[in-house]
Design a protein around this motif. Structure first.
Motif, PDB file in Angstrom:
ATOM      1  N   GLU A 238      -1.702   9.964  14.476  1.00  0.00           N
ATOM      2  CA  GLU A 238      -2.682   9.367  13.570  1.00  0.00           C
ATOM      3  C   GLU A 238      -2.145   9.390  12.144  1.00  0.00           C
ATOM      4  O   GLU A 238      -1.592  10.396  11.699  1.00  0.00           O
ATOM      5  CB  GLU A 238      -4.017  10.101  13.659  1.00  0.00           C
ATOM      6  N   GLN A 242      -4.251   6.403   6.512  1.00  0.00           N
ATOM      7  CA  GLN A 242      -5.287   5.542   7.061  1.00  0.00           C
ATOM      8  C   GLN A 242      -6.570   6.330   7.314  1.00  0.00           C
ATOM      9  O   GLN A 242      -7.682   5.840   7.071  1.00  0.00           O
ATOM     10  CB  GLN A 242      -4.796   4.907   8.367  1.00  0.00           C
ATOM     11  N   ALA A 243      -6.413   7.583   7.777  1.00  0.00           N
ATOM     12  CA  ALA A 243      -7.591   8.407   8.050  1.00  0.00           C
ATOM     13  C   ALA A 243      -8.422   8.647   6.800  1.00  0.00           C
ATOM     14  O   ALA A 243      -9.646   8.819   6.881  1.00  0.00           O
ATOM     15  CB  ALA A 243      -7.154   9.743   8.656  1.00  0.00           C
ATOM     16  N   THR A 245      -9.031   6.592   4.350  1.00  0.00           N
ATOM     17  CA  THR A 245      -9.717   5.433   3.769  1.00  0.00           C
ATOM     18  C   THR A 245     -11.218   5.563   4.007  1.00  0.00           C
ATOM     19  O   THR A 245     -11.650   6.204   4.975  1.00  0.00           O
ATOM     20  CB  THR A 245      -9.221   4.128   4.403  1.00  0.00           C
ATOM     21  N   GLU A 247     -13.324   3.439   5.185  1.00  0.00           N
ATOM     22  CA  GLU A 247     -13.715   2.867   6.472  1.00  0.00           C
ATOM     23  C   GLU A 247     -13.438   3.840   7.621  1.00  0.00           C
ATOM     24  O   GLU A 247     -14.283   4.050   8.500  1.00  0.00           O
ATOM     25  CB  GLU A 247     -12.971   1.546   6.701  1.00  0.00           C
ATOM     26  N   GLN A 248     -12.256   4.440   7.613  1.00  0.00           N
ATOM     27  CA  GLN A 248     -11.917   5.349   8.699  1.00  0.00           C
ATOM     28  C   GLN A 248     -12.697   6.657   8.600  1.00  0.00           C
ATOM     29  O   GLN A 248     -13.068   7.254   9.611  1.00  0.00           O
ATOM     30  CB  GLN A 248     -10.414   5.636   8.700  1.00  0.00           C
ATOM     31  N   ALA A 251     -15.852   6.094  10.169  1.00  0.00           N
ATOM     32  CA  ALA A 251     -15.670   6.024  11.623  1.00  0.00           C
ATOM     33  C   ALA A 251     -15.628   7.428  12.227  1.00  0.00           C
ATOM     34  O   ALA A 251     -16.218   7.686  13.284  1.00  0.00           O
ATOM     35  CB  ALA A 251     -14.390   5.245  11.950  1.00  0.00           C
TER      36      ALA A 251
END
Length: 517
Positions: A238, A242-243, A245, A247-248, A251
């Motif tokens: 992972e 990105q984690a 952000t 959005e993530q 999530a």
């Protein structure tokens, strides 16, 4: 460079640095402190405090101002593979041994502002912000910092001693080539802080939770007011960027909340490490806080450890720089800082890793075996485990030779029956010799130690009486940082203890290495 020589220069003005400045300034030393940032870092990093740290804030006269930004830590419940409760960590029962709630959550930016406002009142402390140390040299008399301030102006600052509180990527530690020992913990995690609205709060647990699930171990911490923190482990492969952000992050939080339930305050990916400096002193320079150590966050001890560092170091520096301790005794006292704190940090980190091992087991079969063992150990009924039972005592350094069970522990702070005041408020700090209410007090008491005789100044809640009964003593010699130098059962033993203290204070002592598991 101007000709002024400070007693102590502090590099880094986060929690450890500002507490060091406050304690040293309060001791009457001339202090310089600098930090690269222009002000308080407004994003929460630390979220937990304990009663030992509140006692340090009490020493600075800030408890009332800081308590408004704290709340008691809720119980922490651990849930296993199949969602069953396997452990619960709670408070000790009152009366609280240090006079404060043993575990608290707090708002770091607000508390840092209170600390800085206190130091700003000290005319003997100079603070420079937006100022970065770019070089350091030292000699037998002191150290010279080369500081780049606003507008790229470069100047020199001279001090008799330096404390590096400049974080995990410490420039000072790097330039002095002080290596870190790896204590075998290195994992990627995502930390998400949310200010949760009423709709979201209704969905969440009322206690802090450790989800000990092999698929994705994670933690939910109930912070002050509507602040909630998640620490979420990342899987191999992972992308940490990105984690982190928005959005993530949402999530990851979908199990608990939606974006309608609150506002993201921070989301950041970290590698949780367990590291400790091999040496905490190089000549006139001392490491403290994250510059000296890093540990996983499972017991919320990161900031507490840094403040313990500077509370330990500050009274020793003040004693030496004011000329109260000289020669080989002074060098031994300063060396004891690293010996004491390194051993304590290593032991606590080992215990934190043990807690982490319970949370972070990723093998399904081993996790089921863990759950079964924890439940079997408590007879199938989960019992409360006080958090503070996990904190170790000092095992080496400026301590009496006689290894009594009370030596090296944190001495309690009773509330006095006559006034209702806590002991430190009533009798002050420094060295204290505390006698039980039925103790025989010798006549040959040295100058420089405050005598607290509970027969004359009885306590209201019995915390000292219980402590002395547990440790089989009638007297305790307590250091300025509230740790016990040594204990005694009789007047004769008290006289021997004081003679040993006097000898060490004037002639020095050999450091004893702690036995480390």
């Amino acid at each position: 460079m101007n000709n002024r020589v400070y007693d102590v220069a502090i590099v880094g003005y986060g929690p450890s640095g500002v507490v060091a400045a406050g304690l040293l300034g309060q001791a009457g030393l001339n202090v310089y402190a600098c930090d690269k940032l222009p002000g308080v870092y407004e994003i929460p990093r630390a979220v937990a405090l304990d009663h030992e740290i509140m006692r340090v804030f009490q020493q600075l006269g800030l408890v009332d101002a800081i308590q408004s930004f704290t709340e008691p830590f809720t119980p922490s419940e651990y849930f296993g593979v199949d969602g069953q409760l396997i452990r619960r960590m709670t408070m000790v029962e009152p009366p609280f041994p240090q006079g404060y709630t043993p575990s608290m959550v707090f708002s770091q930016p607000a508390v840092e502002r209170v600390l800085r406002e206190r130091v700003a009142q000290m005319r003997n402390v100079r603070v420079e912000l937006s100022a970065e140390v770019v070089d350091l040299q030292q000699d037998a008399q002191g150290a010279t910092l080369h500081v780049r301030g606003p507008g790229e102006q470069l100047r020199s600052v001279r001090a008799r001693c330096v404390i590096a509180c400049d974080g995990g990527s410490s420039f000072v530690r790097t330039v002095l080539d002080l290596p870190l020992e790896d204590l075998d913990f290195d994992e990627p995690w995502l930390v998400v802080d949310v200010l949760v609205n009423e709709r979201g709060l209704a969905k969440l647990p009322k206690v802090s939770v450790q989800y000990c699930e092999p698929e994705r171990p994670c933690t939910l911490v109930i912070g002050p007011k509507n602040h909630r923190r998640w620490e979420i482990s990342l899987k191999p492969g992972e992308d940490p960027r990105q984690a982190a952000t928005p959005e993530q992050a949402w999530a990851f939080l979908a199990r608990w909340l939606t974006p309608r339930d609150g506002t993201l305050w921070r989301q950041a990916s970290y590698r949780f490490h367990a590291l400790v400096a091999e040496r905490w002193r190089e000549g006139r320079v001392f490491l403290a806080g994250d510059a000296a150590h890093m540990q996983p966050p499972f017991l919320g001890q990161g900031m507490c450890q840094g403040i313990r560092d500077v509370a330990n170091l500050s009274w020793k520096l003040a004693s030496v720089l004011r000329g109260e301790v000289e020669g080989t005794a002074a060098e031994a006292l300063l060396d004891s800082y690293g010996h004491e704190r390194k051993a304590h940090v290593r032991e606590l980190t080992s215990r934190i890793k043990g807690v982490g091992a319970v949370i972070c087991e990723r093998d399904l079969a081993k996790a089921r075996a863990r759950d079964a063992k924890l439940l079997a150990d408590c007879g199938g009924v989960v019992k409360d485990t006080p958090r503070q039972d996990i904190l170790p005592r000092l095992e080496t350094g400026f301590l009496a030779a006689q290894e009594t069970t009370g030596r090296g522990t944190l001495f309690p702070q009773p509330r006095l029956a006559s006034s209702g005041a806590l002991m430190d408020h009533a009798v002050g700090g420094g060295w204290r010799l505390v006698f039980a209410s039925d103790a025989e007090i010798p006549n040959d008491l040295p100058v420089g130690i405050t005598v607290v005789a509970l027969a004359r100044t009885p306590e209201a809640d019995g915390v000292v009486a219980r402590w002395m009964q547990a440790h089989g003593c009638r007297a305790a010699l307590v250091r300025p940082d509230h740790y016990v130098f040594g204990t005694a059962r009789t007047a004769a033993e008290t006289s021997q203890l004081l003679a040993e203290w006097q000898q060490r204070w004037t002639q020095g002592f050999a450091q004893r290495e702690a036995a480390l598991a």
